[in-house]
Scaffold this active site. Structure first.
Site, mmCIF file in Angstrom:
data_model
loop_
_atom_site.group_PDB
_atom_site.id
_atom_site.type_symbol
_atom_site.label_atom_id
_atom_site.label_comp_id
_atom_site.label_asym_id
_atom_site.label_seq_id
_atom_site.Cartn_x
_atom_site.Cartn_y
_atom_site.Cartn_z
ATOM 1 N N PHE A 1 50.948 -29.743 23.744
ATOM 2 C CA PHE A 1 51.746 -29.593 24.964
ATOM 3 C C PHE A 1 53.011 -28.815 24.639
ATOM 4 O O PHE A 1 53.713 -29.134 23.689
ATOM 5 C CB PHE A 1 52.085 -30.972 25.539
ATOM 6 C CG PHE A 1 53.153 -30.968 26.606
ATOM 7 C CD1 PHE A 1 53.098 -30.071 27.667
ATOM 8 C CD2 PHE A 1 54.213 -31.863 26.564
ATOM 9 C CE1 PHE A 1 54.078 -30.061 28.649
ATOM 10 C CE2 PHE A 1 55.192 -31.868 27.540
ATOM 11 C CZ PHE A 1 55.131 -30.968 28.584
ATOM 12 N N SER A 2 53.294 -27.782 25.428
ATOM 13 C CA SER A 2 54.528 -27.007 25.307
ATOM 14 C C SER A 2 54.609 -26.380 23.914
ATOM 15 O O SER A 2 53.763 -25.566 23.555
ATOM 16 C CB SER A 2 55.729 -27.905 25.617
ATOM 17 O OG SER A 2 56.900 -27.143 25.795
#
Length: 528
Positions: free
Chosen positions: A198-199
């Protein structure tokens, strides 16, 4: 491996004791201030007055030295506490790799299935609640029987995660090393692996995917052993901010816009929340409303992934790709609320917001090209244009290519390698000295917080003009070289990248001080 945390606990306890001692010394110094600095003369004669003045001067010098000692003591305590944290992080990284190896060994021959979950910036060790949420929404529906575990990565991004800390490029590169080791250990143990990033974790996975693609046959895991799931991917080919402005480098952040996540032999699913400013940045930054909406989307939309319901995730829109042989599935998760209007909710009546949102959304969508293929790297532009290339004599390109490339490299070296590091270190040093002075004068927490936020933000703003110069020169050189090579389409694209990049950088240059001002006024950290 719990024993490895004994030293940090001792260090933390020592830091706590020193902090208590410092507080006691500060109280004693304050109590002695008036008696030692305002000594009254024993009599009215000149000798008594001179003696009183002498003792008072010594008392004032003592108070000044005490203030400096207090500031040094405070910095020492903070450094000691930070050292304990760094030690824990390093040991956690080693423990994560050892635990991964142990897990793989225990499942050897049993056909084990492991989901390695990476965190985002600021979360080096993914918390259990987060892992459970993303596992339930994005892994379990497609990968049955996988046991999830968190993988430590640095997850740093100077200055937002502290000064000093790793830059984004450094953090992602180091995290990719940890990820590669963990994957190879699991595969060697006979386990199938799915990686969720994520990210910043998605950027880590992107580097690892590139690395795996470069390995010779027989060295990399086979496609049936490894898969990827990416959320809020800054390297999204068509929308990721690191792919919208390829080649851009921001020295003050240590951030390279390093292009798109590749389509590899490994099954990959990329989920993007609509208007997430990191993963769904406008293609046409001339649309200022779309830019501001995306900037606010970093705060309001980028964190939605693990808060969505399974039904919302399942209703995501599968985006078109350029070939049926593509191994990556791109899913857009519709955003019911425009980030641009989120700050107004609770202030402006909802019926009024509901009235203007459809028209505002239509204007913002003009900043995007939703008809393009999701797997095709798509840089920013000013407006939709399709121009076929024409032929230009190749000797023109040979005549101008060398000098232009040299100019691009010279400016990049002078600005990014020589000037900007001096500016950044100077601001960091000045901020550190101001922090010491503020501590010496007993400044309130709001003042020290403002100084720290200034340390974070000022290098970005001061070095902004240099970023514009290097970016514009880079794209101009590429445009001229494309023209000389007879590629009018590339020439047009690079020319459009100049104002498109400038507009995007200027929007961020306006937004960052605004966010910093709010953080200072409210006494909060700069949001990451």
């Amino acid at each position: 491996m719990s024993f490895v945390f004994a030293v940090p606990e001792m260090v933390a306890a020592t830091a706590s004791d020193l902090a208590s001692l410092g507080a006691a010394l500060s109280e004693a110094t304050a109590a002695a201030a008036i008696p030692t600095t305002q000594v009254l003369a024993a009599a009215a004669d000149e000798v008594s007055a001179a003696i009183a003045e002498l003792f008072g001067a010594h008392g004032q010098e003592f108070q000044a030295l005490s203030a400096q000692a207090s500031a040094f003591h405070d910095r020492f305590v903070r450094a000691l506490s930070a050292a304990a944290g760094w030690y824990v992080d390093a040991e956690a990284a080693n423990a994560a790799l050892v635990d991964t190896a142990a897990t793989g060994a225990s499942e050897l021959g049993s056909g084990g299935r492991t989901a390695l979950i990476l965190g985002s910036t600021g979360t080096p060790r993914p918390p259990f609640d987060y892992m459970q949420q993303v596992y339930d929404r994005y892994i379990a529906p497609h990968y049955l029987g996988y046991a999830f575990s968190g993988l430590y990565t640095p997850a740093q991004f100077q200055p937002w995660t502290g000064i000093p800390s790793l830059t984004y490029d450094q953090s992602v590169a180091e995290g990719a090393g940890y990820l590669h080791t963990a994957i190879m250990q699991q595969v060697a143990a006979g386990n199938d692996v799915v990686v969720l990033g994520f990210s910043q974790g998605a950027s880590v996975a992107t580097l690892e995917m590139r690395h795996l693609a470069s390995l010779p046959a027989g060295v990399a895991p086979s496609p049936d052993q490894l898969s990827f799931v990416l959320l809020g991917n800054p390297n999204n080919p068509n929308g990721g901010i690191l792919a919208r402005f390829p080649g851009l480098y921001l020295q003050s952040l240590g951030l390279t816009f390093n292009g798109a996540t590749p389509d590899t032999d490994y099954a990959t699913t990329i989920y993007t929340t609509q208007y997430d400013g990191f993963a769904d940045f406008p293609k046409y930054p001339l649309n200022i409303l779309a830019d501001v909406n995306a900037l606010l989307g970093i705060y309001y939309s980028h964190s939605l992934y693990y808060g969505l319901t399974p039904e919302q995730v399942a209703s995501g829109i599968v985006l078109p790709v350029s070939s049926p042989d593509t191994n990556t599935t791109y899913i857009l998760l519709p955003n019911e609320d425009l980030p641009l209007l989120q700050p107004l909710r609770g202030i402006v009546p909802e019926p009024l917001l509901d009235l203007i949102e459809p028209d505002l959304r239509a204007i913002i969508e003009l900043g995007y090209d939703r008809t393009g293929y999701a797997d095709v790297p798509t840089p920013a532009a000013l407006f939709p244009v399709h121009i076929d290339p024409i032929a230009v004599p190749p000797q023109i390109g040979a005549a101008i290519g060398g000098p232009l490339t040299a100019l691009d490299g010279l400016l990049d070296t002078v600005i990014n390698d020589q000037l900007n590091p001096v500016v950044t270190s100077g601001i960091y040093q000045a901020g550190a000295e101001l922090s010491v002075a503020a501590a010496g004068y007993g400044a309130p927490a709001g003042v020290t917080n403002a100084i720290f936020i200034g340390q974070q933000v000022l290098p970005i703003l001061v070095e902004g003009p240099g970023a514009l110069v290097t970016a514009d020169t880079h794209y101009l050189v590429d445009a001229i070289q494309d023209l000389a090579a007879g590629d009018l389409s590339g020439f047009n694209q690079n020319l459009q990248l100049i104002p498109a990049t400038n507009i995007a950088l200027l929007v961020f240059a306006a937004g960052i001080p605004a966010v910093a001002a709010v953080a200072i006024l409210t006494g909060q950290d700069f949001p990451v």
